[in-house]
Write a protein that holds these residues in place. Structure first.
Motif, PDB file in Angstrom:
ATOM      1  N   ILE A 114      -4.355  -1.029   1.595  1.00  0.00           N
ATOM      2  CA  ILE A 114      -3.598  -1.404   0.404  1.00  0.00           C
ATOM      3  C   ILE A 114      -4.073  -0.584  -0.787  1.00  0.00           C
ATOM      4  N   PHE A 115      -5.388  -0.455  -0.873  1.00  0.00           N
ATOM      5  CA  PHE A 115      -5.937   0.306  -1.988  1.00  0.00           C
ATOM      6  C   PHE A 115      -5.443   1.749  -1.977  1.00  0.00           C
ATOM      7  N   SER A 116      -5.276   2.293  -0.783  1.00  0.00           N
ATOM      8  CA  SER A 116      -4.782   3.671  -0.691  1.00  0.00           C
ATOM      9  C   SER A 116      -3.361   3.789  -1.238  1.00  0.00           C
ATOM     10  N   PHE A 117      -2.565   2.752  -1.053  1.00  0.00           N
ATOM     11  CA  PHE A 117      -1.201   2.792  -1.590  1.00  0.00           C
ATOM     12  C   PHE A 117      -1.196   2.628  -3.105  1.00  0.00           C
ATOM     13  N   ILE A 118      -2.112   1.826  -3.610  1.00  0.00           N
ATOM     14  CA  ILE A 118      -2.157   1.595  -5.053  1.00  0.00           C
ATOM     15  C   ILE A 118      -2.689   2.812  -5.801  1.00  0.00           C
TER      16      ILE A 118
END
Lengths: 189, 189
Positions: free
Chosen positions: A138-142
């Motif tokens: 998720i952090f990679s998408f944010i």
DNA sequence: CCGTTTTCTTGATTTTTATCAAGTAGCTTG
DNA sequence: CAAGCTACTTGATAAAAATCAAGAAAACGG
């Protein structure tokens, strides 16, 4: 020692005794390229361990397939919410190649705690580990651009890029095949 | 009955006896706006339940803050991997408002299984539920536009939009404050 | 209540990514 | 080997979102 046993030993630090007990509950199965391990809407009654081959997890959004993840050798796979809560599966799971898997039925799976005293603790840590990987993703998408996400996956999972049609990788990174193709060209130069 | 007890009752279907035992292990605490519950790099030794207020979970990427999530009343919060594996925390957790929380220490938390026989099973289902929510969130990044993600969160979590600076919501949706501002204008018209 | 700070909005512009369309390369199979 | 697939690439264009810069609105503190 099978790959399943090796994995259980390495990942969960099971001793020899537990290893034998647990792996006895798994049955070896093979799927041919294109076969489904699971279809959206059906209950997921099994957990599988991938011995060899590739399994694509995806959703069908009115004709457009969205690839959530591609599982490789050494992964456990199931629609967790369906397996545990008996809800309909949200994902399709299809063999991208011929596939060797070890399968445990839900009933057996739920009995693991009785067979191996430390199973609940082990399972908790395993789920927490999965959860943490999801947080990272998720952090990679944010926080990353498409190109950075490509790099990130490429560093971590290089084998995938030889074996899997690029369009599926594009989808799981949240971009189009054209975009991934252009990013790849840049990388090569 | 405290909110914590109500929540435990509703979510985990604990009986009165278990409720009392468990909630006795939590200690009430308050944080002032701006205080940190946890800082990146430190070990996470507590699990907290939010009784009232807002807690922002974020990472600091060389000066640029990336908001991972904002937790509200009724959520359990911890850096799970730090709590269970004793690794350094990856997230900062800061009170966006004055905060009332119930806190359980790691040692106590790890003893829940001894106190409540069905705790391991309960915990498994809870973790699985968290995992499923993460899957959904990842899917939203793969398959939706910024505008659709905004809508999706707005429908599910409308209160957040009154109480939280929009820039934080923008960040957790993976977009800039300007973009969320423009989306919002469109919605109003 | 006024000045200060923070948050939000708006416009102009650039960058990133998607879409559409066409073509190429590589397999597969009869 | 040729026909037919599928996967991949490329270019042109459009759409989406980021960035930069400035100003407006709201919240905060004395």
């Amino acid at each position: 020692m099978t790959d399943l046993e090796q994995y259980l030993h390495a990942y969960f630090t099971f001793d020899q005794d537990d290893l034998v007990k647990v792996s006895a509950l798994f049955k070896k199965k093979t799927l041919n390229k294109g076969d489904y391990f699971l279809k959206t809407g059906k209950p997921c009654n099994q957990l599988c361990f991938i011995q060899s081959g590739l399994l694509r997890i995806y959703a069908d959004m009115d004709g457009k397939e969205v690839t959530q993840w591609i599982s490789t050798k050494g992964y456990f796979v199931a629609d967790l919410s369906s397996l545990l809560f008996q809800t309909p599966s949200r994902w399709n799971m299809q063999a991208l190649t011929n596939l060797e898997i070890f399968v445990i039925e839900r009933a057996e799976y739920n009995r693991l705690g009785e067979i191996i005293p430390k199973w609940p603790e082990t399972e908790k840590l395993f789920l927490a580990h999965c959860f943490t990987m999801m947080e990272d993703r998720i952090f990679s998408f944010i926080s990353m651009t498409a190109e950075e996400r490509y790099q990130f996956l490429f560093e971590k999972n290089r084998e995938l890029f030889n074996q899997v049609p690029l369009q599926y990788i594009a989808s799981m990174l949240g971009m189009t095949p054209e975009t991934i193709s252009r990013i790849r060209r840049k990388q090569l130069q």
